[in-house]
Motif scaffolding. Structure first.
Motif, short mmCIF file in Angstrom:
data_model
loop_
_atom_site.label_atom_id
_atom_site.label_comp_id
_atom_site.label_asym_id
_atom_site.label_seq_id
_atom_site.Cartn_x
_atom_site.Cartn_y
_atom_site.Cartn_z
N ALA A 114 0.83 -1.21 0.00
CA ALA A 114 0.00 0.00 0.00
C ALA A 114 0.86 1.25 0.00
O ALA A 114 0.58 2.22 -0.73
N GLU A 115 1.93 1.25 0.80
CA GLU A 115 2.76 2.45 0.89
C GLU A 115 3.59 2.66 -0.38
O GLU A 115 3.82 3.79 -0.80
N ALA A 172 -1.38 6.52 -8.76
CA ALA A 172 -0.07 5.96 -9.09
C ALA A 172 0.07 5.54 -10.55
O ALA A 172 1.14 5.11 -10.96
N ALA A 173 -1.00 5.68 -11.33
CA ALA A 173 -0.98 5.21 -12.72
C ALA A 173 -1.06 6.36 -13.71
O ALA A 173 -1.64 7.40 -13.44
N LYS A 174 -0.49 6.12 -14.89
CA LYS A 174 -0.58 7.10 -15.97
C LYS A 174 -1.99 7.17 -16.52
O LYS A 174 -2.46 8.23 -16.93
N LEU A 175 -2.67 6.03 -16.55
CA LEU A 175 -4.03 5.94 -17.08
C LEU A 175 -4.90 5.18 -16.10
O LEU A 175 -4.67 4.00 -15.85
N HIS A 186 5.06 2.27 -9.71
CA HIS A 186 4.31 3.05 -10.69
C HIS A 186 3.61 2.11 -11.67
O HIS A 186 4.06 0.98 -11.87
N ALA A 187 2.53 2.56 -12.27
CA ALA A 187 1.81 1.72 -13.22
C ALA A 187 1.49 2.49 -14.49
O ALA A 187 1.34 3.72 -14.48
N ASP A 188 1.37 1.74 -15.57
CA ASP A 188 0.89 2.34 -16.82
C ASP A 188 -0.61 2.53 -16.75
O ASP A 188 -1.15 3.52 -17.24
N ALA A 206 4.18 6.28 -4.99
CA ALA A 206 4.23 6.60 -6.42
C ALA A 206 3.33 7.78 -6.73
O ALA A 206 3.72 8.71 -7.45
N GLY A 207 2.11 7.76 -6.19
CA GLY A 207 1.18 8.86 -6.44
C GLY A 207 1.59 10.16 -5.77
O GLY A 207 1.26 11.24 -6.25
N ALA A 208 2.34 10.06 -4.66
CA ALA A 208 2.74 11.24 -3.91
C ALA A 208 4.08 11.81 -4.37
O ALA A 208 4.54 12.82 -3.84
N GLY A 209 4.72 11.14 -5.33
CA GLY A 209 6.00 11.63 -5.83
C GLY A 209 7.16 11.38 -4.89
O GLY A 209 8.16 12.10 -4.93
N ILE A 210 7.05 10.36 -4.06
CA ILE A 210 8.10 10.03 -3.10
C ILE A 210 9.07 9.04 -3.75
O ILE A 210 8.66 8.03 -4.33
N GLY A 211 10.36 9.30 -3.64
CA GLY A 211 11.36 8.49 -4.32
C GLY A 211 11.67 7.18 -3.64
O GLY A 211 12.21 6.26 -4.27
#
Length: 231
Positions: A107-108, A184-187, A151-153, A113-118
């Motif tokens: 989950a984290e 977290a996804a592009k689409l 990250h996801a497409d 990914a959605g929060a821009g955390i590296g």
């Protein structure tokens, strides 16, 4: 005029490419977007990496996608249970790669990914096989493992109510991974059981803002054999 409503499930998933990383919402069968996974099977995309809490139940939804031989790798926290026979068969035959991730870490990693955390350090998994090859660090006397975002497409999620702008609300536990996967996804493609006009959803109750959603498809609610409704 912004309108993210799609006429058909087939149109919604038409451009999912071979080799894509696809997040699939759901906790067991709660909130699992079966209609979208069925549409993805019909569409034909293969060599997919699937991110989900588990590895499919029975013969429908995500399990059917595995059975169709479309998945190269699955990233999940709970792959084996009484009715996960398609995962078992493929994994034991060496036809499916598994990345096992503790549920909280999963989950984290999606949320990051959605929060821009590296990346982030977590104590979960330290000292186990799951930490092999990963960077570790001791912070304030406690041991941690470095984990990276996922990250996801594409994200396939199931919501309850949506509007043409893509704003979503969910039904009880069907909410689970949907909101963080959407970010977290592009689409992000969402199914909903009810479509309303923009403004009819109280902004204070919107769970997933339309910013994160590209496509919305209205579907009928399935009825169980007992006469009740599925999520």
């Amino acid at each position: 005029m912004i309108n993210k409503l799609m006429d058909t499930l087939a149109a919604a998933v038409a451009d999912v490419k071979d080799g894509s990383t696809v997040m699939v919402g759901g906790f067991g069968t709660a909130g699992l977007p079966n209609e979208l996974t069925d549409a993805l099977i019909a569409q034909g995309a293969r060599d997919l990496t699937i991110v989900n809490n588990n590895a499919g139940n029975g013969d429908t939804g995500l399990a059917a996608l595995l059975a169709a031989g479309r998945v190269r790798k699955i990233i999940c926290s709970f792959p084996r249970q009484a009715d996960s026979h398609h995962f078992d068969r493929l994994y034991r035959a060496g036809q499916l790669e598994l990345e096992l991730v503790p549920q909280g870490n999963l989950a984290e990693r999606i949320r990051a990914a959605g929060a821009g955390i590296g990346g982030f350090f977590t104590p979960t998994g330290y000292g186990t096989e799951l930490a092999k090859g990963k960077e570790t660090r001791t912070i304030d006397g406690k041991n941690y493992v470095l984990e990276y975002p996922i990250h996801a497409d594409v994200a396939l999620i199931k919501a309850e109510v949506g509007d043409r702008l893509g704003n979503l609300t969910y039904r009880m536990t069907a909410r689970n991974f949907g909101p963080i996967m959407a970010a977290a996804a592009k689409l992000t493609i969402a199914t909903v059981h009810k479509v309303v006009e923009p403004g009819e959803i109280d902004p204070e109750t919107v769970v997933t803002p339309g910013l994160y959603v590209k496509r919305v498809v209205k579907i009928d609610r399935a009825v169980t054999a007992a006469g009740g409704f599925k999520s």
